[in-house]
Write a protein that holds these residues in place. Structure first.
Motif, mmCIF file in Angstrom:
data_model
loop_
_atom_site.group_PDB
_atom_site.id
_atom_site.type_symbol
_atom_site.label_atom_id
_atom_site.label_comp_id
_atom_site.label_asym_id
_atom_site.label_seq_id
_atom_site.Cartn_x
_atom_site.Cartn_y
_atom_site.Cartn_z
ATOM 1 N N TRP A 127 0.850 -1.183 0.000
ATOM 2 C CA TRP A 127 0.000 0.000 0.000
ATOM 3 C C TRP A 127 0.891 1.240 0.000
ATOM 4 N N GLY A 128 0.264 2.399 -0.142
ATOM 5 C CA GLY A 128 1.047 3.619 -0.205
ATOM 6 C C GLY A 128 0.285 4.820 0.326
ATOM 7 N N GLU A 129 0.961 5.955 0.304
ATOM 8 C CA GLU A 129 0.351 7.216 0.713
ATOM 9 C C GLU A 129 0.518 8.238 -0.404
ATOM 10 N N LEU A 130 -0.544 9.010 -0.652
ATOM 11 C CA LEU A 130 -0.552 10.028 -1.691
ATOM 12 C C LEU A 130 -0.614 11.412 -1.059
ATOM 13 N N ASP A 131 -0.092 12.412 -1.780
ATOM 14 C CA ASP A 131 -0.180 13.781 -1.281
ATOM 15 C C ASP A 131 -1.510 14.410 -1.698
ATOM 16 N N GLU A 132 -1.651 15.727 -1.469
ATOM 17 C CA GLU A 132 -2.923 16.398 -1.751
ATOM 18 C C GLU A 132 -3.288 16.388 -3.230
ATOM 19 N N ASN A 133 -2.295 16.150 -4.089
ATOM 20 C CA ASN A 133 -2.537 16.061 -5.529
ATOM 21 C C ASN A 133 -2.691 14.618 -6.007
ATOM 22 N N LYS A 134 -2.828 13.709 -5.057
ATOM 23 C CA LYS A 134 -2.971 12.273 -5.339
ATOM 24 C C LYS A 134 -1.724 11.698 -6.033
ATOM 25 N N LYS A 135 -0.568 12.269 -5.705
ATOM 26 C CA LYS A 135 0.704 11.740 -6.199
ATOM 27 C C LYS A 135 1.361 10.914 -5.102
ATOM 28 N N SER A 136 1.959 9.799 -5.491
ATOM 29 C CA SER A 136 2.573 8.902 -4.512
ATOM 30 C C SER A 136 3.754 9.565 -3.812
ATOM 31 N N VAL A 137 3.775 9.483 -2.487
ATOM 32 C CA VAL A 137 4.887 10.036 -1.717
ATOM 33 C C VAL A 137 5.629 8.965 -0.926
ATOM 34 N N ARG A 138 4.979 7.851 -0.660
ATOM 35 C CA ARG A 138 5.678 6.753 0.019
ATOM 36 C C ARG A 138 4.942 5.437 -0.219
ATOM 37 N N LYS A 139 5.713 4.348 -0.184
ATOM 38 C CA LYS A 139 5.179 3.007 -0.351
ATOM 39 C C LYS A 139 5.585 2.151 0.845
ATOM 40 N N PHE A 140 4.724 1.231 1.205
ATOM 41 C CA PHE A 140 4.993 0.294 2.289
ATOM 42 C C PHE A 140 5.062 -1.105 1.694
ATOM 43 N N PHE B 245 -4.536 22.904 27.090
ATOM 44 C CA PHE B 245 -5.669 22.420 27.890
ATOM 45 C C PHE B 245 -5.976 20.939 27.642
ATOM 46 N N ARG B 246 -4.893 20.167 27.455
ATOM 47 C CA ARG B 246 -4.988 18.707 27.313
ATOM 48 C C ARG B 246 -5.859 18.272 26.132
ATOM 49 N N SER B 247 -5.892 19.073 25.118
ATOM 50 C CA SER B 247 -6.678 18.727 23.937
ATOM 51 C C SER B 247 -5.759 18.297 22.801
ATOM 52 N N LEU B 248 -6.339 17.628 21.818
ATOM 53 C CA LEU B 248 -5.612 17.137 20.655
ATOM 54 C C LEU B 248 -6.350 17.536 19.393
ATOM 55 N N ILE B 249 -5.610 17.679 18.304
ATOM 56 C CA ILE B 249 -6.220 17.871 17.003
ATOM 57 C C ILE B 249 -5.706 16.782 16.070
ATOM 58 N N ALA B 250 -6.607 16.230 15.283
ATOM 59 C CA ALA B 250 -6.217 15.221 14.295
ATOM 60 C C ALA B 250 -5.998 15.897 12.956
ATOM 61 N N LEU B 251 -4.826 15.679 12.377
ATOM 62 C CA LEU B 251 -4.468 16.293 11.103
ATOM 63 C C LEU B 251 -4.353 15.209 10.033
ATOM 64 N N THR B 252 -4.999 15.433 8.913
ATOM 65 C CA THR B 252 -4.884 14.518 7.785
ATOM 66 C C THR B 252 -3.611 14.831 7.016
ATOM 67 N N THR B 253 -2.773 13.830 6.819
ATOM 68 C CA THR B 253 -1.474 14.036 6.192
ATOM 69 C C THR B 253 -1.384 13.466 4.783
ATOM 70 N N GLY B 254 -2.369 12.680 4.376
ATOM 71 C CA GLY B 254 -2.310 12.109 3.028
ATOM 72 C C GLY B 254 -3.475 11.175 2.777
ATOM 73 N N TYR B 255 -3.523 10.674 1.560
ATOM 74 C CA TYR B 255 -4.538 9.699 1.157
ATOM 75 C C TYR B 255 -3.913 8.307 1.126
ATOM 76 N N ASP B 256 -4.656 7.333 1.599
ATOM 77 C CA ASP B 256 -4.194 5.946 1.498
ATOM 78 C C ASP B 256 -4.441 5.427 0.086
ATOM 79 N N SER B 257 -3.518 4.612 -0.412
ATOM 80 C CA SER B 257 -3.674 4.048 -1.756
ATOM 81 C C SER B 257 -3.341 2.566 -1.744
ATOM 82 N N ASP B 258 -3.730 1.888 -2.818
ATOM 83 C CA ASP B 258 -3.316 0.497 -2.961
ATOM 84 C C ASP B 258 -1.886 0.441 -3.491
#
Length: 235
Positions: free
Chosen positions: A90-103, A178-191
């Motif tokens: 599988w892999g991860e894509l950037d905001e332009n749906k371009k591959s940035v890393r593979k697992f 104040f002990r809070s968290l924010i979830a940030l989206t870093t990429g799209y999952d790909s096959d």
């Protein structure tokens, strides 16, 4: 399905009808994401598949992801190493749906670039050419969708069941005051081929015909058996 979901789920590996391997994978949530801990969790899960493959002559395998809401996909993927083989999975894509890393999986190690995320010690022959049916549903979400994505592009594979939950993005949490968290989206999952899916649509759609008490009466399992046996008859 609700009864099974409300029960205490565990990782299951068993044989159905003396011919089909069945793997039920629950969600895996834990706080220690070190390579040592992930490997420690994954190894006994993985070991259950070689035990079955060495003692039975099976026609194919069924991977049941219907009740897995996510967590950490690394031990899930390592547990399924024999079925996925030595491949980019599988892999991860950037905001332009371009591959940035593979697992990928290599000889029991789960690797991203030169970093080994975790590893298991493999045993026996690979099953990466065996027929596999992956069953999904509305609870199949987040990192479990990554586990499903790992089978996209794999030969001799079919997807059965319902659409997945649609949490196919990579996310990190960041501390705030104040002990809070924010979830940030870093990429799209790909096959493995770089394809993005807002959610995974099975090849054969089946709704509300689950039977976890008697798997051979479960419509999803029945379709999986048809796929495996139809492929068997061609050989």
């Amino acid at each position: 399905m609700e009864k099974k979901y409300d029960s205490k789920l565990s990782f299951e590996v068993k044989v159905i009808d003396d011919k089909f391997g069945y793997v039920m994978i629950p969600g895996m949530v834990f706080s220690d994401n070190s390579a040592e801990n992930i490997s420690k969790i994954a190894q006994p899960l993985y070991d259950r598949i070689p035990k079955i493959k060495s003692s039975h002559k099976l026609e194919g395998w069924i991977i049941d992801l219907r009740l897995n809401t996510g967590g950490n996909s690394a031990p899930m993927l390592l547990a399924l190493y024999d079925l996925l083989g030595n491949n980019e999975i599988w892999g991860e894509l950037d905001e332009n749906k371009k591959s940035v890393r593979k697992f990928k999986l290599v000889d029991g190690s789960y690797i991203q670039k030169s970093q080994t995320i975790a590893a298991i010690t493999p045993s026996g022959r690979l099953l990466d050419q065996e027929r596999v049916a992956v069953i999904t549903g509305m609870f199949t979400g987040s990192s479990d969708e990554v586990t499903a994505l790992a089978f996209k592009g794999r030969e001799n594979t079919i997807f059965i069941g319902g659409n997945t939950a649609g949490y196919t993005t990579g996310n990190v949490t960041w501390p705030l005051p104040f002990r809070s968290l924010i979830a940030l989206t870093t990429g799209y999952d790909s096959d493995r081929d770089g394809n993005y899916y807002p959610y995974i649509v099975p090849d054969i759609v089946i709704a509300k015909q689950d039977n976890f008490e008697n798997l051979l009466s479960d419509a999803n399992i029945q379709e999986a058996v048809k796929f495996i046996e139809s492929e068997t008859s061609k050989n």
